[in-house]
Motif scaffolding. Structure first.
Motif, PDB file in Angstrom:
ATOM      1  N   MET A 284       0.827  -1.202   0.000  1.00 51.24           N
ATOM      2  CA  MET A 284       0.000   0.000   0.000  1.00 51.24           C
ATOM      3  C   MET A 284       0.866   1.259   0.000  1.00 51.24           C
ATOM      4  O   MET A 284       0.512   2.251  -0.632  1.00 51.24           O
ATOM      5  CB  MET A 284      -0.968  -0.006   1.186  1.00 51.24           C
TER       6      MET A 284
ATOM      7  N   ASP B  53       3.758   1.427  -1.468  1.00 49.77           N
ATOM      8  CA  ASP B  53       4.192   1.499  -2.867  1.00 49.77           C
ATOM      9  C   ASP B  53       3.082   2.038  -3.762  1.00 49.77           C
ATOM     10  O   ASP B  53       3.341   2.820  -4.682  1.00 49.77           O
ATOM     11  CB  ASP B  53       4.619   0.122  -3.373  1.00 49.77           C
ATOM     12  N   LYS B  54       1.832   1.627  -3.530  1.00 53.44           N
ATOM     13  CA  LYS B  54       0.707   2.108  -4.337  1.00 53.44           C
ATOM     14  C   LYS B  54       0.510   3.616  -4.157  1.00 53.44           C
ATOM     15  O   LYS B  54       0.217   4.323  -5.120  1.00 53.44           O
ATOM     16  CB  LYS B  54      -0.592   1.369  -3.968  1.00 53.44           C
ATOM     17  N   LYS B  55       0.678   4.103  -2.950  1.00 52.82           N
ATOM     18  CA  LYS B  55       0.558   5.547  -2.710  1.00 52.82           C
ATOM     19  C   LYS B  55       1.673   6.303  -3.416  1.00 52.82           C
ATOM     20  O   LYS B  55       1.449   7.370  -3.984  1.00 52.82           O
ATOM     21  CB  LYS B  55       0.558   5.839  -1.202  1.00 52.82           C
TER      22      LYS B  55
ATOM     23  N   GLU C 180       3.211   5.238  -6.105  1.00 53.39           N
ATOM     24  CA  GLU C 180       2.862   5.146  -7.520  1.00 53.39           C
ATOM     25  C   GLU C 180       1.909   6.276  -7.907  1.00 53.39           C
ATOM     26  O   GLU C 180       2.104   6.940  -8.920  1.00 53.39           O
ATOM     27  CB  GLU C 180       2.194   3.796  -7.790  1.00 53.39           C
ATOM     28  N   TRP C 181       0.903   6.512  -7.086  1.00 55.69           N
ATOM     29  CA  TRP C 181      -0.068   7.578  -7.353  1.00 55.69           C
ATOM     30  C   TRP C 181       0.621   8.944  -7.360  1.00 55.69           C
ATOM     31  O   TRP C 181       0.357   9.776  -8.212  1.00 55.69           O
ATOM     32  CB  TRP C 181      -1.202   7.547  -6.336  1.00 55.69           C
TER      33      TRP C 181
ATOM     34  N   ARG D 133      -8.504   1.435 -10.757  1.00 58.85           N
ATOM     35  CA  ARG D 133      -8.643   0.932  -9.391  1.00 58.85           C
ATOM     36  C   ARG D 133      -9.766  -0.100  -9.358  1.00 58.85           C
ATOM     37  O   ARG D 133     -10.848   0.127  -9.883  1.00 58.85           O
ATOM     38  CB  ARG D 133      -8.898   2.090  -8.433  1.00 58.85           C
TER      39      ARG D 133
END
Length: 91
Positions: free
Chosen positions: A17, A19-21, A23-24, A39
């Motif tokens: 998560m 890493d996903k943040k 990425e965003w 998503r």
């Protein structure tokens, strides 16, 4: 239901998560490339249902079939609708 799932992912998969943040953050600050970040809710292996709900602010459902995801992605190749955006999709 989706919010509970998201909280569980944050707790169980905290590194992912994070890493996903990140990425965003990278995508949303980049205007030089055309990107779309899709998503997803829980993914179900199954036939295409043919009805895909889309929303930019909140997850419109709890599941989507893998074939509907593929159809959505293919349709985005020729579309400008979600360039530089991050839609939620579900069935």
């Amino acid at each position: 239901m989706n919010r509970v799932g998201a909280k569980m992912f944050e707790w169980i998969y905290s590194n992912m998560m994070t890493d996903k943040k990140r990425e965003w953050q990278i995508l949303s600050s980049n205007t030089l490339i055309k990107w779309t970040l899709i998503r997803l809710p829980f993914i179900v292996d199954g036939a295409e249902k043919g009805s895909i709900k889309e929303n930019l602010l909140d997850m419109p459902g709890t599941r989507i079939t893998n074939q509907d995801i593929a159809t959505f992605i293919i349709n985005q190749v020729a579309s400008q609708e979600y360039v530089q955006k991050s839609p939620f999709i579900s069935n």
